[in-house]
Every structure is written in structure tokens, then in C-alpha cells.
Design a protein around this motif. Structure first.
Motif, PDB file in Angstrom:
ATOM      1  N   LEU A  89       0.446   3.962   1.446  1.00 37.70           N
ATOM      2  CA  LEU A  89      -0.779   3.500   2.090  1.00 37.70           C
ATOM      3  C   LEU A  89      -1.262   2.174   1.495  1.00 37.70           C
ATOM      4  O   LEU A  89      -1.677   1.270   2.227  1.00 37.70           O
ATOM      5  CB  LEU A  89      -1.873   4.561   1.945  1.00 37.70           C
ATOM      6  N   SER A  90      -1.178   2.030   0.178  1.00 35.36           N
ATOM      7  CA  SER A  90      -1.745   0.854  -0.479  1.00 35.36           C
ATOM      8  C   SER A  90      -0.964  -0.423  -0.194  1.00 35.36           C
ATOM      9  O   SER A  90      -1.537  -1.518  -0.190  1.00 35.36           O
ATOM     10  CB  SER A  90      -1.827   1.087  -1.992  1.00 35.36           C
ATOM     11  N   VAL A  91       0.342  -0.308   0.042  1.00 38.90           N
ATOM     12  CA  VAL A  91       1.159  -1.520   0.232  1.00 38.90           C
ATOM     13  C   VAL A  91       1.513  -1.787   1.686  1.00 38.90           C
ATOM     14  O   VAL A  91       2.095  -2.838   1.988  1.00 38.90           O
ATOM     15  CB  VAL A  91       2.461  -1.434  -0.597  1.00 38.90           C
ATOM     16  N   LEU A  92       1.159  -0.889   2.605  1.00 42.76           N
ATOM     17  CA  LEU A  92       1.595  -1.052   3.992  1.00 42.76           C
ATOM     18  C   LEU A  92       1.046  -2.334   4.618  1.00 42.76           C
ATOM     19  O   LEU A  92       1.785  -3.093   5.258  1.00 42.76           O
ATOM     20  CB  LEU A  92       1.188   0.167   4.821  1.00 42.76           C
ATOM     21  N   VAL A  93      -0.246  -2.600   4.457  1.00 46.14           N
ATOM     22  CA  VAL A  93      -0.846  -3.793   5.065  1.00 46.14           C
ATOM     23  C   VAL A  93      -0.295  -5.078   4.453  1.00 46.14           C
ATOM     24  O   VAL A  93       0.103  -5.996   5.184  1.00 46.14           O
ATOM     25  CB  VAL A  93      -2.385  -3.743   4.963  1.00 46.14           C
ATOM     26  N   PRO A  94      -0.229  -5.208   3.108  1.00 39.73           N
ATOM     27  CA  PRO A  94       0.391  -6.421   2.555  1.00 39.73           C
ATOM     28  C   PRO A  94       1.840  -6.614   2.996  1.00 39.73           C
ATOM     29  O   PRO A  94       2.255  -7.740   3.297  1.00 39.73           O
ATOM     30  CB  PRO A  94       0.304  -6.199   1.036  1.00 39.73           C
ATOM     31  N   VAL A  95       2.601  -5.522   3.061  1.00 40.47           N
ATOM     32  CA  VAL A  95       3.994  -5.631   3.495  1.00 40.47           C
ATOM     33  C   VAL A  95       4.060  -6.070   4.952  1.00 40.47           C
ATOM     34  O   VAL A  95       4.906  -6.897   5.341  1.00 40.47           O
ATOM     35  CB  VAL A  95       4.733  -4.294   3.294  1.00 40.47           C
ATOM     36  N   PHE A  96       3.150  -5.572   5.776  1.00 38.54           N
ATOM     37  CA  PHE A  96       3.123  -5.970   7.177  1.00 38.54           C
ATOM     38  C   PHE A  96       2.867  -7.464   7.326  1.00 38.54           C
ATOM     39  O   PHE A  96       3.537  -8.158   8.103  1.00 38.54           O
ATOM     40  CB  PHE A  96       2.046  -5.178   7.927  1.00 38.54           C
ATOM     41  N   LEU A  97       1.898  -7.994   6.575  1.00 38.16           N
ATOM     42  CA  LEU A  97       1.593  -9.428   6.642  1.00 38.16           C
ATOM     43  C   LEU A  97       2.773 -10.260   6.137  1.00 38.16           C
ATOM     44  O   LEU A  97       3.110 -11.297   6.723  1.00 38.16           O
ATOM     45  CB  LEU A  97       0.333  -9.732   5.834  1.00 38.16           C
ATOM     46  N   LEU A  98       3.390  -9.810   5.060  1.00 38.33           N
ATOM     47  CA  LEU A  98       4.561 -10.527   4.547  1.00 38.33           C
ATOM     48  C   LEU A  98       5.723 -10.466   5.538  1.00 38.33           C
ATOM     49  O   LEU A  98       6.495 -11.426   5.657  1.00 38.33           O
ATOM     50  CB  LEU A  98       4.996  -9.927   3.204  1.00 38.33           C
ATOM     51  N   THR A  99       5.841  -9.347   6.234  1.00 38.71           N
ATOM     52  CA  THR A  99       6.899  -9.210   7.233  1.00 38.71           C
ATOM     53  C   THR A  99       6.807 -10.311   8.275  1.00 38.71           C
ATOM     54  O   THR A  99       7.802 -10.935   8.646  1.00 38.71           O
ATOM     55  CB  THR A  99       6.810  -7.832   7.919  1.00 38.71           C
ATOM     56  N   ASP A 100       5.597 -10.581   8.747  1.00 40.10           N
ATOM     57  CA  ASP A 100       5.412 -11.617   9.755  1.00 40.10           C
ATOM     58  C   ASP A 100       5.565 -13.012   9.157  1.00 40.10           C
ATOM     59  O   ASP A 100       6.222 -13.875   9.721  1.00 40.10           O
ATOM     60  CB  ASP A 100       4.029 -11.470  10.382  1.00 40.10           C
TER      61      ASP A 100
END
Length: 489
Positions: free
Chosen positions: A63-74
Motif C-alpha cells: 500500500l505504501s509504495v503503490l502510488v510512488p511506483v505508479f508515478l515512476l511507472t509513467d
């Protein structure tokens, strides 16, 4: 050289590489025996420590890293995050091999949470390099090859453990070698030329988009008028065109700098636009709810098996059970790519019905008290989920009103994690209720029962509404034909 360029531009090339990566990164021979490994002489941990202290860390990490990973993915255009996922998987396996304490195992679970969060890059990558008409096949390939990897890993683990060919530690070293192969495949993936927010318009893409707009909105006459107008402007028009191109390049640089501060607003706008489709919203709600329950079940099912049959003699069959369930799930996911069903009409009813069967399988697994019944019902449950999630992935990708795959998939995963974090923190975590494994599974089975009831009711309503509208349309057509016949006379 030209043949190499043609090969890399063809959709089969990135799809094949991604499938190679997905296969080798999911071959994990030790996974079916993780609980015996952690609670055995190798690590000397108790079942309570594993269940209530170590495993919950994965949920919180995810849960804690999902949003940062999503932004980095893009921002990094998918490939870099896929490579990063493989590196973190390597670190996870290394920690599992060479560390022993509870804090070290919690760190291992944190790294594995990062690996799981990076799945958004794996599944979004393929949609950025293939055409819309190939979404269904690409989805079935990428999903089924992962399941095939899990199957091969389970079979390998079963053989290695049953015939005592390798110790648990050596199996982990073998897994590191397989992960290295996956890392090589991920490095060979081509970088997509576009992404949703940070790289929305490249020069070549901008020209193609302009051409597409002219094709959709204009006619040949309008194009001829535009050409005549441009000719009459002469050198003045050319000068303006050059200035416009220069301004576009400058604005592109400004946009690249400003996008970091505006990306949250852009995410919200695209989020609202994506979920404006009611059909997509329903599929996404099921995705989030079912994935939450599935993850909880898979994460703790080995603990339940140990409770049902504590004897170590039965734990050696865990690999065979995982292999059978993964193989059947892979076949189911692959077969979906070749079915012709109107899921937009029957999908919600299928979600409710199959979720109900999954709930029944979980109840039977919990109360049967027989390890073979547990194995069989777990296989059924897993196949049902993989069948439905593959359909849901395709339906959501096909129904998107814009190219926002990672946003929707990430949002659905985030919703699933929110639910999972709530369940874990209340039901599993030793700091809260810390329930034993049997009450946990009663809650999971009841949870799927609620999903089933909700979507069955919604599905029945949708089918009845569609049938009523069809009858009204037929009646209207009949009346119009009668009116036409009267006018003839």
C-alpha cells in the motif's frame, strides 16, 4: 538493420520479451513450501510470528509504495520499473536465503511488497505497445505466461523436495539464477515512445495525432480548402508555421518542467474521465474487492493447511497442488483470449455467479478438516479468480475512453490494497484482533459471499433491463413498419 527495426516495431517482439520476463520471474520453486521453510529448522520461526508479525508487512508495504511506483511507472515509461521490479525480486530472494531474524524477514516482506506493486508496470507496458484489437490476446498471453511460470516453479519445487534433490537453501540459489535470466529479458524490452502524463506528446506522436484528428473530423473538401488557404498565404504562412513549430517545441519543454507540479491535477481529471463509464466502474469495483480477498486467501492458505494437517508429510504435496492450480488457471486465462461472449451484457452475472462458487469453495476448505478437500477447493477457487480477473482486465482495457491503462489498473490495485490493509490490520495483525487462521478464513469466505450477492443482483437487473429494452425496440420497429405499410396504401 532494417529487418531488426521491423522486428522491434512488430507487436510480437515486445510481447514475447515480456512473456519471457513474466515466466522466469514467476518460477519460484520454494514458494509452495514457504511456511515449512520459515517454521522449520532453517529459520526456527513460530507459526504465530509468521502469521501475525511477518506476513502483514507485505500488505502495508504494498500500500505504501503503490502510488510512488505508479508515478515512476509513467515518468520512466514502464521499462525501467519492470527492470526495477526484477532487481527487488532478486533482493527479496537473497534476504530469504541469507537472513533469519524476524526483522530481516519483515524487510524481505517489504521488498516483496515493492515487487508486487510494480506489477502495474508489467501489465501496463503491453498496452502501450500493442493495438486495441490485440488487447484481448496480449492480456491472455501476459497473464497465462505468469501462471505457467508459477506452475513450472511449483512442479520443480515438488520434484526437488519430494526426491530430496536440493535443500531449501540451494533451491533459493537456483531461484536467483532464474531471476537473473528474467533481468536480462527485461533489459532487452524496447522503451515505449509515450506515456500518459509525463511523456504525453512526442514530436512524431503529435504529428500522427494531428493527422488522426483531421481524418476523424474533416472531409476531403475541407482538406482541399485548407490547402488552398495555405497556398494563398504564401511565405507569410510558412513563416507563421515555422514560428508555431518553434513555439510548440518551447511549450513542450515548459510542459515537461510544469508537469511535475500539475500531474496530480491531471491524474484527477483523467481519473474522472476513465471512471465516467459505468460499465468500467462496475468491473473495477469487482476487481478491487475480489483481488483483496484473493490476496488474503493465497497469502495465508499454507497456514490453514498446516492447521488442518500439521504433519510434515503432507506439506510435501504443496508444490503439486500449486502446480495443478496454476496450470488449470493458466489454461483458463489463455482460453479467454479465444472466446466470443458478450461480457458487457452477461459479465456482471458471471462475476456474481463465479464469486459465489469461490465463496462456497472457501467455506468447504475451512470446515472440511481434510487436507485433500482443502487442496481441491483451493484449486477451484484459484481457477475461478484467474478466469474472472483475465476477463476483467480485458473488459477494462477495451472500455477505456482514453489511454489511461496504468491509472485504472493502479487505482484498482490501490482500492484492493485499502480493503486488504483494513482487513489485515483488524483481523490478522497481532496488534489488533490477531485471530487464529480458521476464523480468518470464515471471514474471507463470507466476504466473497457478499461480493457474489451484490453482483448477482446487479447482473440480474442488467440482463432484465437489456431484455426489456430489446422488446421495446422490436415493438417500436413493428409499429414503424405498420405505419409505412399504411402510407403505401
Amino acid at each position: 538493420m532494417e529487418s531488426v527495426k521491423r522486428l522491434s516495431s512488430d507487436w510480437r517482439y515486445p510481447t514475447t520479451l515480456l512473456c519471457v520476463y513474466g515466466f522466469f520471474s514467476t518460477v519460484k520453486p520454494l514458494e509452495p513450501f514457504l511456511i515449512p521453510f520459515l517454521t522449520g529448522p532453517d529459520k526456527n520461526l513460530t507459526t504465530e510470528q509468521v502469521n501475525n508479525q511477518i506476513f502483514p508487512v507485505w500488505t502495508y508495504s504494498y500500500l505504501s509504495v503503490l502510488v510512488p511506483v505508479f508515478l515512476l511507472t509513467d515518468w520512466l515509461r514502464y521499462k525501467t520499473v519492470v527492470v526495477f521490479q526484477c532487481v527487488m525480486l532478486f533482493i527479496t530472494t537473497a534476504l530469504l536465503r541469507w537472513t533469519e531474524s524476524v526483522p530481516a524477514m519483515q524487510a524481505m516482506q517489504f521488498c516483496y511488497g515493492v515487487v508486487t506493486a510494480s506489477d502495474v508496470a508489467y501489465f501496463s507496458y503491453i498496452y502501450s505497445v500493442v493495438d486495441l484489437k490485440r488487447y484481448r490476446k496480449a492480456t491472455s498471453y501476459s497473464r497465462s505466461v505468469q501462471l505457467l511460470g508459477y506452475t513450472v516453479g511449483s512442479v520443480l519445487g515438488q520434484l526437488l523436495v519430494s526426491f530430496d534433490l536440493m535443500s531449501y537453501d540451494n533451491i533459493l540459489v537456483f531461484t536467483l539464477v532464474l531471476t537473473a535470466v528474467a533481468l536480462v529479458a527485461s533489459c532487452l524490452l524496447p522503451v515505449p515512445q509515450r506515456s500518459m502524463f509525463f511523456h504525453r506528446k512526442l514530436s512524431g506522436q503529435r504529428a500522427s495525432e494531428e493527422g488522426a484528428k483531421r481524418h476523424r473530423g474533416g472531409s476531403e473538401g475541407e482538406e482541399r480548402d485548407s490547402e488552398t488557404s495555405n497556398t494563398s498565404l504564401g511565405d507569410k504562412g510558412d513563416t507563421k508555421e515555422e514560428q508555431r513549430v518553434e513555439e510548440d517545441e518551447d511549450s513542450e519543454e515548459i510542459k515537461g518542467e510544469a508537469s511535475c507540479s500539475q500531474v496530480v491535477l491531471q491524474l484527477w481529471r483523467d481519473f474522472r474521465q476513465c471512471y465516467s463509464s459505468r460499465q468500467l466502474l462496475y468491473w473495477s469495483v469487482w476487481w478491487a474487492m475480489a483481488t483483496c480477498g484473493y490476496n488474503q486467501t493465497v497469502n495465508y492458505v499454507q497456514v490453514l493447511w498446516e492447521h488442518v494437517q500439521p504433519s510434515q508429510n503432507f506439506s510435501i504435496y504443496n508444490g503439486g497442488v500449486e502446480a495443478a492450480s496454476n496450470l488449470l488457471s493458466a489454461a483458463t486465462a489463455y482460453g479467454i483470449g479465444f472466446t466470443e461472449v458478450r461480457w458487457e451484457q452477461w459479465g456482471e452475472l458471471a462475476l456474481g455467479g463465479f464469486s459465489g462458487l469461490g465463496a462456497a469453495a472457501l467455506f468447504l476448505m475451512t470446515f472440511a478438516g481434510n487436507i485433500w478437500v482443502c487442496y481441491a477447493t483451493y484449486t477451484i477457487f484459484k481457477c475461478l479468480y484467474m478466469l474472472l480477473i483475465t476477463i476483467a482486465m480485458y473488459q477494462i482495457a477495451a472500455d477505456l475512453s482514453m489511454e489511461r491503462y496504468a491509472l485504472v489498473f493502479g487505482a484498482n490495485s490501490f482500492g484492493a490494497l485499502l480493503l486488504q490493509t483494513i482487513i489485515t490490520s483488524v483481523v490478522v495483525d497481532s496488534g489488533a484482533l490477531g485471530l487464529p487462521i480458521v476464523p480468518q478464513f470464515i471471514i474471507y469466505a463470507s466476504y466473497f459471499s457478499v461480493i457474489s450477492v451484490v453482483f448477482l443482483l446487479r447482473g440480474i437487473f442488467s440482463v432484465c433491463k437489456a431484455q426489456r429494452m430489446k422488446k421495446e425496440q422490436l415493438s417500436l420497429n413493428g409499429k414503424q413498419s405498420e405505419i409505412c405499410e399504411e402510407h403505401k396504401f
